[in-house]
Design a protein around this motif. Structure first.
Motif, PDB file in Angstrom:
ATOM      1  N   GLU A 133      -2.312   4.011 -14.909  1.00 51.58           N
ATOM      2  CA  GLU A 133      -2.437   4.897 -13.918  1.00 51.58           C
ATOM      3  C   GLU A 133      -1.007   5.540 -13.268  1.00 51.58           C
ATOM      4  O   GLU A 133      -0.326   4.771 -13.586  1.00 51.58           O
ATOM      5  N   THR A 134      -1.206   6.482 -12.633  1.00 53.75           N
ATOM      6  CA  THR A 134       0.004   6.936 -11.751  1.00 53.75           C
ATOM      7  C   THR A 134       0.448   6.010 -10.560  1.00 53.75           C
ATOM      8  O   THR A 134      -0.478   5.410 -10.139  1.00 53.75           O
ATOM      9  N   PRO A 135       1.504   5.827 -10.028  1.00 55.55           N
ATOM     10  CA  PRO A 135       1.673   5.133  -9.248  1.00 55.55           C
ATOM     11  C   PRO A 135       0.893   5.380  -7.755  1.00 55.55           C
ATOM     12  O   PRO A 135       0.611   4.561  -7.079  1.00 55.55           O
ATOM     13  N   TYR A 136       0.706   7.067  -7.452  1.00 57.96           N
ATOM     14  CA  TYR A 136      -0.028   7.127  -6.540  1.00 57.96           C
ATOM     15  C   TYR A 136      -1.398   6.594  -6.760  1.00 57.96           C
ATOM     16  O   TYR A 136      -2.119   6.333  -5.804  1.00 57.96           O
ATOM     17  N   ALA A 137      -2.052   6.351  -8.040  1.00 62.09           N
ATOM     18  CA  ALA A 137      -3.526   6.204  -8.039  1.00 62.09           C
ATOM     19  C   ALA A 137      -3.600   4.592  -7.800  1.00 62.09           C
ATOM     20  O   ALA A 137      -4.474   4.154  -7.226  1.00 62.09           O
ATOM     21  N   TYR A 138      -2.365   3.758  -7.973  1.00 59.46           N
ATOM     22  CA  TYR A 138      -2.352   2.464  -7.693  1.00 59.46           C
ATOM     23  C   TYR A 138      -2.337   2.380  -6.042  1.00 59.46           C
ATOM     24  O   TYR A 138      -2.927   1.353  -5.564  1.00 59.46           O
ATOM     25  N   PHE A 139      -1.460   3.235  -5.532  1.00 56.73           N
ATOM     26  CA  PHE A 139      -1.128   3.278  -3.922  1.00 56.73           C
ATOM     27  C   PHE A 139      -2.802   3.646  -3.524  1.00 56.73           C
ATOM     28  O   PHE A 139      -2.919   2.655  -2.498  1.00 56.73           O
ATOM     29  N   SER A 140      -3.462   4.625  -3.995  1.00 60.45           N
ATOM     30  CA  SER A 140      -4.628   4.957  -3.410  1.00 60.45           C
ATOM     31  C   SER A 140      -5.857   3.974  -3.489  1.00 60.45           C
ATOM     32  O   SER A 140      -6.710   3.631  -2.649  1.00 60.45           O
ATOM     33  N   LYS A 141      -5.650   2.855  -4.295  1.00 59.68           N
ATOM     34  CA  LYS A 141      -6.507   1.856  -4.348  1.00 59.68           C
ATOM     35  C   LYS A 141      -6.513   0.911  -3.343  1.00 59.68           C
ATOM     36  O   LYS A 141      -7.479   0.325  -2.887  1.00 59.68           O
ATOM     37  N   TYR A 142      -5.135   0.631  -2.654  1.00 55.44           N
ATOM     38  CA  TYR A 142      -5.027  -0.401  -1.501  1.00 55.44           C
ATOM     39  C   TYR A 142      -5.114   0.627  -0.147  1.00 55.44           C
ATOM     40  O   TYR A 142      -5.443   0.085   0.879  1.00 55.44           O
ATOM     41  N   PHE A 143      -4.766   1.902  -0.302  1.00 56.55           N
ATOM     42  CA  PHE A 143      -4.632   2.861   1.012  1.00 56.55           C
ATOM     43  C   PHE A 143      -5.496   3.888   0.732  1.00 56.55           C
ATOM     44  O   PHE A 143      -5.178   5.006   0.488  1.00 56.55           O
ATOM     45  N   PRO A 159      -8.009   6.812   1.709  1.00 56.37           N
ATOM     46  CA  PRO A 159      -7.964   7.903   2.817  1.00 56.37           C
ATOM     47  C   PRO A 159      -8.627   7.611   4.346  1.00 56.37           C
ATOM     48  O   PRO A 159      -8.064   7.783   5.364  1.00 56.37           O
ATOM     49  N   ARG A 160      -9.762   6.522   4.073  1.00 55.13           N
ATOM     50  CA  ARG A 160     -10.363   6.234   5.346  1.00 55.13           C
ATOM     51  C   ARG A 160      -9.231   5.276   5.983  1.00 55.13           C
ATOM     52  O   ARG A 160      -9.298   5.349   7.298  1.00 55.13           O
ATOM     53  N   VAL A 161      -8.742   4.412   5.331  1.00 58.91           N
ATOM     54  CA  VAL A 161      -7.516   3.438   5.919  1.00 58.91           C
ATOM     55  C   VAL A 161      -6.405   4.061   6.696  1.00 58.91           C
ATOM     56  O   VAL A 161      -5.986   3.898   7.637  1.00 58.91           O
ATOM     57  N   ILE A 162      -5.948   5.250   5.638  1.00 54.61           N
ATOM     58  CA  ILE A 162      -4.643   5.959   6.453  1.00 54.61           C
ATOM     59  C   ILE A 162      -5.140   6.674   7.550  1.00 54.61           C
ATOM     60  O   ILE A 162      -4.488   6.848   8.624  1.00 54.61           O
ATOM     61  N   LYS A 163      -6.541   7.255   7.728  1.00 57.25           N
ATOM     62  CA  LYS A 163      -7.260   7.930   8.791  1.00 57.25           C
ATOM     63  C   LYS A 163      -7.141   7.116  10.092  1.00 57.25           C
ATOM     64  O   LYS A 163      -6.882   7.437  11.129  1.00 57.25           O
ATOM     65  N   HIS A 164      -7.683   5.698   9.781  1.00 57.13           N
ATOM     66  CA  HIS A 164      -7.554   4.788  10.894  1.00 57.13           C
ATOM     67  C   HIS A 164      -6.274   4.194  11.390  1.00 57.13           C
ATOM     68  O   HIS A 164      -6.230   4.484  12.537  1.00 57.13           O
ATOM     69  N   ILE A 165      -5.276   4.440  10.482  1.00 60.29           N
ATOM     70  CA  ILE A 165      -3.990   3.889  10.912  1.00 60.29           C
ATOM     71  C   ILE A 165      -3.286   5.155  11.873  1.00 60.29           C
ATOM     72  O   ILE A 165      -2.951   4.854  13.058  1.00 60.29           O
ATOM     73  N   ALA A 166      -3.504   6.346  11.537  1.00 60.73           N
ATOM     74  CA  ALA A 166      -3.102   7.581  12.277  1.00 60.73           C
ATOM     75  C   ALA A 166      -3.897   7.455  13.614  1.00 60.73           C
ATOM     76  O   ALA A 166      -3.205   7.774  14.519  1.00 60.73           O
ATOM     77  N   GLU A 217       1.651  11.795   7.432  1.00 61.24           N
ATOM     78  CA  GLU A 217       2.953  11.121   7.919  1.00 61.24           C
ATOM     79  C   GLU A 217       2.739   9.809   7.756  1.00 61.24           C
ATOM     80  O   GLU A 217       3.809   8.997   7.096  1.00 61.24           O
ATOM     81  N   VAL A 218       1.701   9.286   8.081  1.00 62.00           N
ATOM     82  CA  VAL A 218       1.093   7.876   7.852  1.00 62.00           C
ATOM     83  C   VAL A 218       1.257   7.280   6.263  1.00 62.00           C
ATOM     84  O   VAL A 218       1.999   6.453   5.975  1.00 62.00           O
ATOM     85  N   ARG A 219       0.649   8.323   5.531  1.00 60.25           N
ATOM     86  CA  ARG A 219       0.946   7.826   4.171  1.00 60.25           C
ATOM     87  C   ARG A 219       2.179   7.783   3.503  1.00 60.25           C
ATOM     88  O   ARG A 219       2.629   6.924   2.737  1.00 60.25           O
TER      89      ARG A 219
END
Length: 135
Positions: free
Chosen positions: A75-85, A87-94, A116-118
């Motif tokens: 997978e692409t690096p962004y796909a691996y990143f999205s598995k751990y972070f 959109p719900r987690v990013i929204k919560h952090i923001a 910005e958080v992402r």
């Protein structure tokens, strides 16, 4: 004695050992002395306990053979990143970042977005992976 009078607290330092029903262990324990409690050494310091150690051979078993099945596709690096972070987690952090900034200063104009958080988290991960001479 009144409630404000100093009292000397005495704690027993005797440890009760429970034996299991196994007869083999009783034979091994006969060779070793039982733990003894020491009397108080100095005023205010608790008595130390003797520790009885015994040697035990560890069963060194061979490690299993490593069997790695390669993935069907990478997978692409962004796909691996999205598995751990997600959109719900990013929204919560923001949301929590904006809430914290408001709690610290009610008149603040600080706001952060999910993008910005992402980007910030991605930069932190990238800085941990790549070795560069300075930030």
């Amino acid at each position: 004695m009144g409630p404000s009078a100093k009292r000397k607290c005495v704690q027993t330092a005797v440890e009760e050992l429970e034996d299991e029903d196994d007869d083999n262990e009783e034979e091994e324990d006969e060779d070793q002395p039982a733990p003894q409690a020491k009397g108080p050494t100095k005023k205010g310091k608790p008595a130390s306990r003797l520790t009885t150690w015994k040697k035990v051979d560890l069963d060194n078993q061979a490690l299993p053979v490593y069997q790695h099945v390669p993935p069907d596709f990478i997978e692409t690096p962004y796909a691996y990143f999205s598995k751990y972070f997600s959109p719900r987690v990013i929204k919560h952090i923001a949301y929590q970042s904006n809430l914290y900034a408001t709690q610290k200063d009610v008149n603040t104009t600080f706001t952060t977005t999910e993008d910005e958080v992402r980007n910030f988290v991605a930069i932190l991960l990238y800085m941990g992976i790549s070795e560069l001479p300075s930030i």
